[in-house]
Write a protein that holds these residues in place. Structure first.
Motif, PDB file in Angstrom:
ATOM      1  N   MET A 147       0.851  -1.173   0.000  1.00  0.00           N
ATOM      2  CA  MET A 147       0.000   0.000   0.000  1.00  0.00           C
ATOM      3  C   MET A 147       0.898   1.236   0.000  1.00  0.00           C
ATOM      4  O   MET A 147       1.851   1.332   0.773  1.00  0.00           O
ATOM      5  CB  MET A 147      -0.869  -0.031   1.250  1.00  0.00           C
ATOM      6  N   LYS A 148       0.562   2.189  -0.886  1.00  0.00           N
ATOM      7  CA  LYS A 148       1.352   3.417  -0.978  1.00  0.00           C
ATOM      8  C   LYS A 148       0.410   4.612  -0.995  1.00  0.00           C
ATOM      9  O   LYS A 148      -0.562   4.638  -1.742  1.00  0.00           O
ATOM     10  CB  LYS A 148       2.207   3.409  -2.242  1.00  0.00           C
ATOM     11  N   ILE A 149       0.741   5.621  -0.178  1.00  0.00           N
ATOM     12  CA  ILE A 149      -0.039   6.853  -0.109  1.00  0.00           C
ATOM     13  C   ILE A 149       0.809   8.003  -0.636  1.00  0.00           C
ATOM     14  O   ILE A 149       1.949   8.194  -0.211  1.00  0.00           O
ATOM     15  CB  ILE A 149      -0.509   7.144   1.333  1.00  0.00           C
ATOM     16  N   GLY A 150       0.222   8.770  -1.546  1.00  0.00           N
ATOM     17  CA  GLY A 150       0.895   9.932  -2.090  1.00  0.00           C
ATOM     18  C   GLY A 150       0.537  11.189  -1.323  1.00  0.00           C
ATOM     19  O   GLY A 150      -0.583  11.330  -0.827  1.00  0.00           O
ATOM     20  N   VAL A 151       1.478  12.089  -1.246  1.00  0.00           N
ATOM     21  CA  VAL A 151       1.273  13.387  -0.603  1.00  0.00           C
ATOM     22  C   VAL A 151       1.735  14.447  -1.594  1.00  0.00           C
ATOM     23  O   VAL A 151       2.912  14.518  -1.933  1.00  0.00           O
ATOM     24  CB  VAL A 151       2.074  13.501   0.718  1.00  0.00           C
ATOM     25  N   ALA A 152       0.778  15.233  -2.090  1.00  0.00           N
ATOM     26  CA  ALA A 152       1.095  16.308  -3.034  1.00  0.00           C
ATOM     27  C   ALA A 152       0.881  17.639  -2.321  1.00  0.00           C
ATOM     28  O   ALA A 152      -0.196  17.900  -1.793  1.00  0.00           O
ATOM     29  CB  ALA A 152       0.192  16.206  -4.268  1.00  0.00           C
ATOM     30  N   ASP A 153       1.918  18.466  -2.292  1.00  0.00           N
ATOM     31  CA  ASP A 153       1.812  19.763  -1.620  1.00  0.00           C
ATOM     32  C   ASP A 153       2.467  20.839  -2.469  1.00  0.00           C
ATOM     33  O   ASP A 153       2.948  20.549  -3.557  1.00  0.00           O
ATOM     34  CB  ASP A 153       2.387  19.703  -0.202  1.00  0.00           C
ATOM     35  N   THR A 154       2.449  22.071  -1.975  1.00  0.00           N
ATOM     36  CA  THR A 154       2.927  23.196  -2.770  1.00  0.00           C
ATOM     37  C   THR A 154       3.909  24.082  -2.013  1.00  0.00           C
ATOM     38  O   THR A 154       3.894  24.148  -0.779  1.00  0.00           O
ATOM     39  CB  THR A 154       1.755  24.089  -3.228  1.00  0.00           C
ATOM     40  N   THR A 155       4.710  24.796  -2.792  1.00  0.00           N
ATOM     41  CA  THR A 155       5.580  25.811  -2.195  1.00  0.00           C
ATOM     42  C   THR A 155       4.811  27.102  -1.945  1.00  0.00           C
ATOM     43  O   THR A 155       5.267  27.956  -1.188  1.00  0.00           O
ATOM     44  CB  THR A 155       6.787  26.112  -3.113  1.00  0.00           C
ATOM     45  N   PHE A 156       3.636  27.255  -2.572  1.00  0.00           N
ATOM     46  CA  PHE A 156       2.804  28.446  -2.389  1.00  0.00           C
ATOM     47  C   PHE A 156       2.212  28.503  -0.983  1.00  0.00           C
ATOM     48  O   PHE A 156       1.987  29.587  -0.437  1.00  0.00           O
ATOM     49  CB  PHE A 156       1.672  28.444  -3.439  1.00  0.00           C
ATOM     50  N   ALA A 157       1.952  27.330  -0.388  1.00  0.00           N
ATOM     51  CA  ALA A 157       1.372  27.285   0.956  1.00  0.00           C
ATOM     52  C   ALA A 157       2.310  27.954   1.956  1.00  0.00           C
ATOM     53  O   ALA A 157       3.531  27.886   1.824  1.00  0.00           O
ATOM     54  CB  ALA A 157       1.099  25.846   1.363  1.00  0.00           C
ATOM     55  N   ARG A 158       1.734  28.551   2.970  1.00  0.00           N
ATOM     56  CA  ARG A 158       2.519  29.243   3.993  1.00  0.00           C
ATOM     57  C   ARG A 158       2.821  28.349   5.185  1.00  0.00           C
ATOM     58  O   ARG A 158       3.471  28.787   6.142  1.00  0.00           O
ATOM     59  CB  ARG A 158       1.765  30.501   4.436  1.00  0.00           C
ATOM     60  N   VAL A 159       2.337  27.102   5.135  1.00  0.00           N
ATOM     61  CA  VAL A 159       2.570  26.112   6.187  1.00  0.00           C
ATOM     62  C   VAL A 159       2.958  24.804   5.495  1.00  0.00           C
ATOM     63  O   VAL A 159       2.369  24.446   4.480  1.00  0.00           O
ATOM     64  CB  VAL A 159       1.292  25.901   7.047  1.00  0.00           C
ATOM     65  N   ASN A 160       3.916  24.101   6.040  1.00  0.00           N
ATOM     66  CA  ASN A 160       4.368  22.837   5.455  1.00  0.00           C
ATOM     67  C   ASN A 160       3.406  21.712   5.846  1.00  0.00           C
ATOM     68  O   ASN A 160       3.702  20.879   6.699  1.00  0.00           O
ATOM     69  CB  ASN A 160       5.788  22.530   5.917  1.00  0.00           C
ATOM     70  N   MET A 161       2.240  21.703   5.221  1.00  0.00           N
ATOM     71  CA  MET A 161       1.212  20.714   5.547  1.00  0.00           C
ATOM     72  C   MET A 161       1.643  19.302   5.168  1.00  0.00           C
ATOM     73  O   MET A 161       1.257  18.328   5.812  1.00  0.00           O
ATOM     74  CB  MET A 161      -0.105  21.075   4.871  1.00  0.00           C
ATOM     75  N   GLY A 162       2.461  19.167   4.126  1.00  0.00           N
ATOM     76  CA  GLY A 162       2.936  17.845   3.718  1.00  0.00           C
ATOM     77  C   GLY A 162       3.691  17.136   4.830  1.00  0.00           C
ATOM     78  O   GLY A 162       3.544  15.925   5.025  1.00  0.00           O
ATOM     79  N   LYS A 193      -2.144  12.888 -10.325  1.00  0.00           N
ATOM     80  CA  LYS A 193      -2.264  11.884 -11.389  1.00  0.00           C
ATOM     81  C   LYS A 193      -0.938  11.160 -11.588  1.00  0.00           C
ATOM     82  O   LYS A 193      -0.895   9.936 -11.755  1.00  0.00           O
ATOM     83  CB  LYS A 193      -2.738  12.554 -12.684  1.00  0.00           C
ATOM     84  N   LYS A 194       0.162  11.887 -11.565  1.00  0.00           N
ATOM     85  CA  LYS A 194       1.483  11.272 -11.703  1.00  0.00           C
ATOM     86  C   LYS A 194       1.795  10.364 -10.507  1.00  0.00           C
ATOM     87  O   LYS A 194       2.366   9.288 -10.683  1.00  0.00           O
ATOM     88  CB  LYS A 194       2.566  12.346 -11.857  1.00  0.00           C
ATOM     89  N   LEU A 195       1.417  10.800  -9.306  1.00  0.00           N
ATOM     90  CA  LEU A 195       1.645   9.949  -8.127  1.00  0.00           C
ATOM     91  C   LEU A 195       0.904   8.618  -8.257  1.00  0.00           C
ATOM     92  O   LEU A 195       1.417   7.577  -7.869  1.00  0.00           O
ATOM     93  CB  LEU A 195       1.206  10.679  -6.853  1.00  0.00           C
ATOM     94  N   ILE A 196      -0.288   8.670  -8.823  1.00  0.00           N
ATOM     95  CA  ILE A 196      -1.085   7.452  -8.983  1.00  0.00           C
ATOM     96  C   ILE A 196      -0.556   6.608 -10.144  1.00  0.00           C
ATOM     97  O   ILE A 196      -0.275   5.416  -9.980  1.00  0.00           O
ATOM     98  CB  ILE A 196      -2.577   7.812  -9.183  1.00  0.00           C
ATOM     99  N   GLU A 197      -0.410   7.209 -11.307  1.00  0.00           N
ATOM    100  CA  GLU A 197      -0.084   6.445 -12.507  1.00  0.00           C
ATOM    101  C   GLU A 197       1.398   6.097 -12.644  1.00  0.00           C
ATOM    102  O   GLU A 197       1.728   5.018 -13.129  1.00  0.00           O
ATOM    103  CB  GLU A 197      -0.547   7.202 -13.752  1.00  0.00           C
ATOM    104  N   GLU A 198       2.274   6.991 -12.240  1.00  0.00           N
ATOM    105  CA  GLU A 198       3.704   6.761 -12.435  1.00  0.00           C
ATOM    106  C   GLU A 198       4.413   6.253 -11.190  1.00  0.00           C
ATOM    107  O   GLU A 198       5.426   5.572 -11.299  1.00  0.00           O
ATOM    108  CB  GLU A 198       4.377   8.044 -12.926  1.00  0.00           C
ATOM    109  N   ARG A 199       3.877   6.602 -10.024  1.00  0.00           N
ATOM    110  CA  ARG A 199       4.557   6.197  -8.786  1.00  0.00           C
ATOM    111  C   ARG A 199       3.757   5.171  -7.983  1.00  0.00           C
ATOM    112  O   ARG A 199       4.136   4.819  -6.872  1.00  0.00           O
ATOM    113  CB  ARG A 199       4.867   7.430  -7.946  1.00  0.00           C
ATOM    114  N   GLY A 200       2.632   4.706  -8.531  1.00  0.00           N
ATOM    115  CA  GLY A 200       1.896   3.580  -7.958  1.00  0.00           C
ATOM    116  C   GLY A 200       1.168   3.840  -6.648  1.00  0.00           C
ATOM    117  O   GLY A 200       0.968   2.911  -5.858  1.00  0.00           O
ATOM    118  N   CYS A 201       0.739   5.074  -6.410  1.00  0.00           N
ATOM    119  CA  CYS A 201       0.025   5.369  -5.167  1.00  0.00           C
ATOM    120  C   CYS A 201      -1.424   4.888  -5.247  1.00  0.00           C
ATOM    121  O   CYS A 201      -2.069   4.989  -6.290  1.00  0.00           O
ATOM    122  CB  CYS A 201       0.068   6.864  -4.870  1.00  0.00           C
TER     123      CYS A 201
END
Length: 153
Positions: free
Chosen positions: A1-16, A47-55
């Motif tokens: 089982m693999k879970i992907g975490v996608a986050d941004t540099t735009f966010a002001r808090v490191n939620m990832g 989509k890349k996390l799911i299709e290319e990295r198997g999440c």
């Protein structure tokens, strides 16, 4: 089982970082993190996390600003995330914290951490323990602020 975490540099808090920490507390799963510049980049990252990295599922984290333009862009990003779910037949848990939900930076950081952690637990439950979510149906769960509770008849 693999879970992907996608986050941004735009966010002001490191939620990832909060999601990764919380995932490790609730399950023994592989975690794949992918950080992009802004929340409109999240759909393709997921989509890349799911299709290319198997999440098996992805938690998508974004922090739109409080201006009307930011709200419109968040809506577009949200539509992209829904489309990515339909294209991949995988859940993407959208975790947006809008800057205008908080009155100051301290409250914003608190809300972002709490919402990120609660949705990380939701992701684990969705793929590993769906019966937990079934038991919570109709209970007015909210991520971040206090739960609303069930409606009284």
């Amino acid at each position: 089982m693999k879970i992907g975490v996608a986050d941004t540099t735009f966010a002001r808090v490191n939620m990832g970082a909060f999601v990764v920490d919380e995932l490790r507390k609730h399950a023994s799963v592989a975690i794949e993190r992918y950080t992009v510049p802004g929340f409109k980049d999240l759909p393709v990252a997921c989509k890349k996390l799911i299709e290319e990295r198997g999440c098996d599922i992805v938690v998508a984290l974004g922090m739109p600003g409080g201006k009307d333009k930011d709200k419109m862009c968040a809506h577009e990003a949200s539509q992209g995330l829904m489309l990515a779910q339909l294209m991949t037949n995988r859940h993407i848990i959208e975790v947006f914290v809008h800057e205008d939900e908080a009155e100051n930076d301290r409250e914003l950081a608190w809300l972002a951490e709490r919402r990120a952690r609660e949705h990380a637990e939701n992701a684990v439950n969705l793929i590993l323990r769906p019966q937990v979510l079934t038991r919570q149906a109709g209970t007015g769960q909210r991520q971040g602020f206090e739960d609303a509770g069930p409606a009284r008849q």
